[in-house]
Write a protein that holds these residues in place. Structure first.
Motif: not given
Length: 362
Positions: A93-96, A63-69
């Motif tokens: 989620k698709a962006a992830f 849900a967040s940029a930090a989680e993607l990192v």
């Protein structure tokens, strides 16, 4: 490639599916499963959650940029041979998925399980429209696309690619069992049907309502429970409740309660107007219950008419009413179909067999 030693499974949806698959894969490789553990734990309340010594389960809400990192950092530390996504629904989620597939580059084989080649009618299509570009981007760049059955492959070619040229990255996989009971339970002596799940327009609840009204008019009442949330339940609940033998449960039903409901039923009804894969079908077979299903989409790949279920034309209340009557009045047929459903679950839908095939297809 040689058999992978490290598999990173990322599942922003289909949490129980991804866990069962990851446990089976862990019999052959180290597996890191990234999943919303709060959702997963809620699905297993009152049940024993499967695990494996070679499986590591970690949380992400996606849900967040930090989680993607953190997701990218976990991928770099784990160094997977295979990065396998359960295809997301939802823009973030698709962006992830797109970012991690690009980040993986050639350091790992990449794969996506496509649960719905094209969106279902209704809310699904509106959600899919928002993330169509990202979904197309990711599908175009992975090394493998896994689809559930030949009907889904045909739909992918015809309606998504709009091409007769086969996509050579596509591989078939099965939708393994869901909601397995702790131990098999015998079917009830008296006929009782069940429909459950998210009640969207494509699920055909209106077709079932018309079939039940037809039966009631003919004095042939059927015992059936309809359980779940969704716009179609909201729209049709008042129409269903007065019908004799019908119990309409307009609420979220926890997994452990669904297992009990499946065990208390003779069969599960899937009057769908369209379908790809179906977790409802996998859960019915896991409980040793046959299905009465529409002759559409991916349902046809798994339901063998007269062996583990009955198939009827979609959006045909008369045919559905006739199939319900046939099942209700023929105990020998019910027993034979239930045995066929249990065999299908034990053979085709066994996660260990699915994992072995998946490993060879990576």
């Amino acid at each position: 490639m040689s058999q992978p030693r490290r598999i990173m499974m990322v599942a922003p949806h289909f949490e129980e599916y991804a866990l069962f698959l990851s446990v089976a894969l862990a019999g052959h490789a180290d597996v890191l499963l990234i999943v919303n553990t709060a959702v997963l734990e809620a699905e297993f309340v009152g049940r024993v959650m499967p695990t494996h010594p070679r499986l590591d389960v970690r949380h992400s809400a996606f849900a967040s940029a930090a989680e993607l990192v953190r997701l990218i950092a976990a991928m770099r530390r784990f160094r997977p041979d295979v990065l396998h996504w359960q295809e997301p629904s939802g823009l973030i989620k698709a962006a992830f998925a797109a970012v991690t597939v690009v980040t993986a580059g050639r350091s790992a084989r990449t794969a996506v399980t496509v649960h719905d080649p094209v969106p279902h009618a209704g809310r699904d299509s509106r959600v899919a429209a928002r993330l169509a570009r990202l979904r197309r981007f990711t599908r175009a760049r992975v090394d493998r696309l896994f689809l559930h059955g030949q009907a889904c492959v045909d739909q992918y070619q015809r309606d998504y690619l709009r091409s007769v040229r086969p996509d050579r990255r596509v591989r078939l996989t099965e939708h393994g069992i869901l909601l397995p009971p702790p131990e098999p339970r015998p079917s009830p002596p008296a006929f009782r049907a069940l429909m459950f799940g998210r009640m969207e327009a494509y699920k055909g609840l209106d077709t079932l309502a018309a079939a039940l009204e037809r039966l009631s008019d003919d004095g042939r009442d059927i015992e059936i429970e309809i359980a779940g949330l969704g716009p179609e339940m909201d729209r049709l609940e008042a129409r269903l409740r007065p019908l004799p033998g019908v119990t309409a449960t307009n609420m979220f039903v926890p997994a452990v309660s669904l297992i009990d409901r499946i065990s208390a039923a003779s069969c599960v009804v899937l009057p769908y107007k369209e379908a790809s894969q179906s977790g409802v079908l996998a859960a019915a077979f896991a409980g040793g219950r046959f299905v009465i299903a529409s002759n559409v989409g991916g349902l046809v790949d798994l339901v063998d008419h007269g062996s583990n279920g009955l198939l009827v034309p979609p959006d045909d209340p008369a045919a559905l009413a006739a199939a319900l009557t046939q099942a209700a009045t023929d105990p020998a047929l019910r027993e034979r179909l239930s045995e066929g459903a249990a065999r299908t679950a034990a053979r085709r839908l066994d996660w260990r067999r699915i994992a072995v095939q998946l490993l060879s297809d990576y």
